[in-house]
Scaffold this active site. Sequence first.
Site, PDB file in Angstrom:
ATOM      1  N   HIS A 124     -19.023  -7.341 -12.909  1.00 33.91           N
ATOM      2  CA  HIS A 124     -17.572  -7.107 -12.867  1.00 33.91           C
ATOM      3  C   HIS A 124     -16.856  -8.037 -11.892  1.00 33.91           C
ATOM      4  CE1 HIS A 124     -17.340  -3.340 -15.297  1.00 33.91           C
ATOM      5  NE2 HIS A 124     -18.640  -3.412 -15.083  1.00 33.91           N
ATOM      6  N   ASP A 138     -10.818 -12.344  -7.631  1.00 32.57           N
ATOM      7  CA  ASP A 138     -10.976 -11.066  -8.317  1.00 32.57           C
ATOM      8  C   ASP A 138     -11.686 -11.330  -9.638  1.00 32.57           C
ATOM      9  OD1 ASP A 138     -10.647  -8.337  -8.738  1.00 32.57           O
ATOM     10  OD2 ASP A 138      -8.527  -8.374  -8.184  1.00 32.57           O
TER      11      ASP A 138
HETATM   12  P1  ADQ Z   1     -11.495  -3.327  -8.551  1.00 32.07           P
HETATM   13  O1  ADQ Z   1     -11.786  -4.314  -7.480  1.00 32.07           O
HETATM   14  O2  ADQ Z   1     -11.498  -1.917  -8.127  1.00 32.07           O
HETATM   15  O3  ADQ Z   1     -12.461  -3.505  -9.801  1.00 32.07           O
HETATM   16  P2  ADQ Z   1      -9.102  -3.598 -10.395  1.00 32.07           P
HETATM   17  O4  ADQ Z   1      -9.629  -4.280 -11.585  1.00 32.07           O
HETATM   18  O5  ADQ Z   1      -7.751  -4.033 -10.005  1.00 32.07           O
HETATM   19  O6  ADQ Z   1     -10.029  -3.775  -9.107  1.00 32.07           O
HETATM   20  O7  ADQ Z   1      -9.070  -2.061 -10.698  1.00 32.07           O
HETATM   21  C1  ADQ Z   1      -8.510  -1.102  -9.837  1.00 32.07           C
HETATM   22  C2  ADQ Z   1      -8.291   0.200 -10.597  1.00 32.07           C
HETATM   23  O8  ADQ Z   1      -8.049   1.243  -9.660  1.00 32.07           O
HETATM   24  C3  ADQ Z   1      -7.086   0.132 -11.521  1.00 32.07           C
HETATM   25  O9  ADQ Z   1      -7.356   0.808 -12.711  1.00 32.07           O
HETATM   26  C4  ADQ Z   1      -5.994   0.852 -10.722  1.00 32.07           C
HETATM   27  O10 ADQ Z   1      -5.050   1.524 -11.494  1.00 32.07           O
HETATM   28  C5  ADQ Z   1      -6.811   1.848  -9.934  1.00 32.07           C
HETATM   29  N1  ADQ Z   1      -6.102   2.148  -8.673  1.00 32.07           N
HETATM   30  C6  ADQ Z   1      -5.853   1.313  -7.667  1.00 32.07           C
HETATM   31  N2  ADQ Z   1      -5.142   1.943  -6.700  1.00 32.07           N
HETATM   32  C7  ADQ Z   1      -4.952   3.188  -7.113  1.00 32.07           C
HETATM   33  C8  ADQ Z   1      -4.310   4.343  -6.564  1.00 32.07           C
HETATM   34  N3  ADQ Z   1      -3.690   4.333  -5.384  1.00 32.07           N
HETATM   35  N4  ADQ Z   1      -4.325   5.472  -7.263  1.00 32.07           N
HETATM   36  C9  ADQ Z   1      -4.943   5.521  -8.460  1.00 32.07           C
HETATM   37  N5  ADQ Z   1      -5.557   4.481  -9.040  1.00 32.07           N
HETATM   38  C10 ADQ Z   1      -5.569   3.332  -8.376  1.00 32.07           C
HETATM   39  C11 ADQ Z   1     -13.636  -4.299 -10.095  1.00 32.07           C
HETATM   40  C12 ADQ Z   1     -13.450  -5.800  -9.925  1.00 32.07           C
HETATM   41  C13 ADQ Z   1     -12.260  -6.275 -10.746  1.00 32.07           C
HETATM   42  C14 ADQ Z   1     -12.448  -5.893 -12.208  1.00 32.07           C
HETATM   43  C15 ADQ Z   1     -12.828  -4.431 -12.346  1.00 32.07           C
HETATM   44  C16 ADQ Z   1     -13.238  -4.100 -13.769  1.00 32.07           C
HETATM   45  O11 ADQ Z   1     -13.275  -6.131  -8.542  1.00 32.07           O
HETATM   46  O12 ADQ Z   1     -12.093  -7.678 -10.632  1.00 32.07           O
HETATM   47  O13 ADQ Z   1     -11.246  -6.110 -12.906  1.00 32.07           O
HETATM   48  O14 ADQ Z   1     -13.911  -4.079 -11.488  1.00 32.07           O
HETATM   49  O15 ADQ Z   1     -14.228  -4.956 -14.225  1.00 32.07           O
END
Ligand code: ADQ
Length: 467
Positions: free
Chosen positions: A157, A365
Amino acid sequence: MSRLIVVSNRVNPPTGKGDESVGGLAMALSAALRQYSGLWFGWSGRTVPAFTGELSIEEFDGVTAATVDLEETDFNEYYNGYANKTLWPLFHYRMDLTAYDRSYGEGYERVNRRFAETLRPLIAPDDLIWVHDYHLIPLARELRALGVRNRIGFFLHVPWPAYQVIATLPGHRQLVQAMFDYDLVGFQTHEYLQAFEEYVLTEAAGERIAPDKLRAFGHTLSVGEFPIGIDAKDFAQMVRGPRARRMRDIMTASTVFKQMIIGVDRLDYSKGLEERFLGFERLLADNPDLRREVLMLQIAPVSREGVDTYQEIRARLDALSGRINGEFADVDWNPVRYVNRNYRRDDLAGIYGAASVGLVTPLRDGMNLVAKEFVAAQDPQDPGVLVLSRFAGAATQLKEALLVNPNSPEEIADALKRALSMGLAERIRRWRALFENVQGEDVEGWRDAFVTALADDDAQSKAALAG
Ligand code: ADQ
């Protein structure tokens, strides 16, 4: 059809209440498994004094969740240690934060072995096994050592870093060798796939035997690019639902006469939060006429609190948001709203929908799902503008965003200024292209592409054997 076994560090099955715990991987897997009667195996999130290997099994919406507790030392050496103090910073190009501690490496190997031993009895001969993320790279090797011959796939990921960066990791060769015990390894983007191939071809004296097949360490491995998406259909429905609409109204009322810039990220140094705050500060400093007209809402729930760097970045962000507010606030206006809470997904959808600008500026990311959620939550008649880091995997797909270098507060400030003044016609044109991608390449497509590639190869190799 074969059963699908998904293995990830944490298991977060959908509760149906919209309160699944935060993290892109959890979001994606919940969505991917929602329509699959599969098995989801991983850590329960609990620690116990000594490892027992006892499974706890629960059913959620047709998904069986099988979890195991870890012992305290495992948690420190494997999760806080090798996964989050070694691999996470290294894979995000933060060699300055990467800890090389032999006990972490040993803990990592031990937990992967324990996971394999606990999972082994649950595996039936036809099951497809799909392992997720950097916590579990050696899992296939451990399963193979226990005699498992099933098809096993792995999806990373996070970014796969450039050859010279991964080569700084003691034991890098062993780590890559372990990836050759899978049948298929998937990456988010072409860049990461290419970086992996470069390592294999140069460092491991491997060879490419077909466009998507590498041979090294005496094994053949299929590789591919599988950009992850969001649960676009569900999300679109949620955006139109009563809870999201109410939240959007609340946010609109609380920001009346102002344009809101929104950021939503786990509190993590890879997300570029400090640079983002500095970019916003620069916007206010350089554009007195914009003060009082804008505000930035940054939602950043704390994560990985057991790791020192995460506590340090939290302290720095507290200070920075306080400084910007201290410098620019007025009796009836605070430029920065900074909250460390989790929100339900439908509430988040409403918050995104009320924003004029989505500011997504990670330094690195793997993909970034927040960028896609922001796009999916916009009103087609009056959409907001996405400002996106060129170093997020999502930038390879969301080309109509305003792409910025997240290390430069000036570039962030310039892009914000442009976004805040963009006319309706351009906003609609850009948003349509973005939305088409978010909808077209969603999480179901991602899941199906990966599982098909994993299973297809199966058919081919069986045919080859029979032939
Ligand atoms: P993350 O680093 O966690 O994921 P991201 O892909 O942006 O990053 O996903 C974050 C998720 O958490 C989103 O669905 C968002 O809505 C949720 N989220 C964030 N803050 C929140 C809050 N305060 N309340 C509720 N929900 C919240 C890792 C990798 C990424 C990759 C994903 C999926 O680092 O690059 O995109 O996995 O493969």
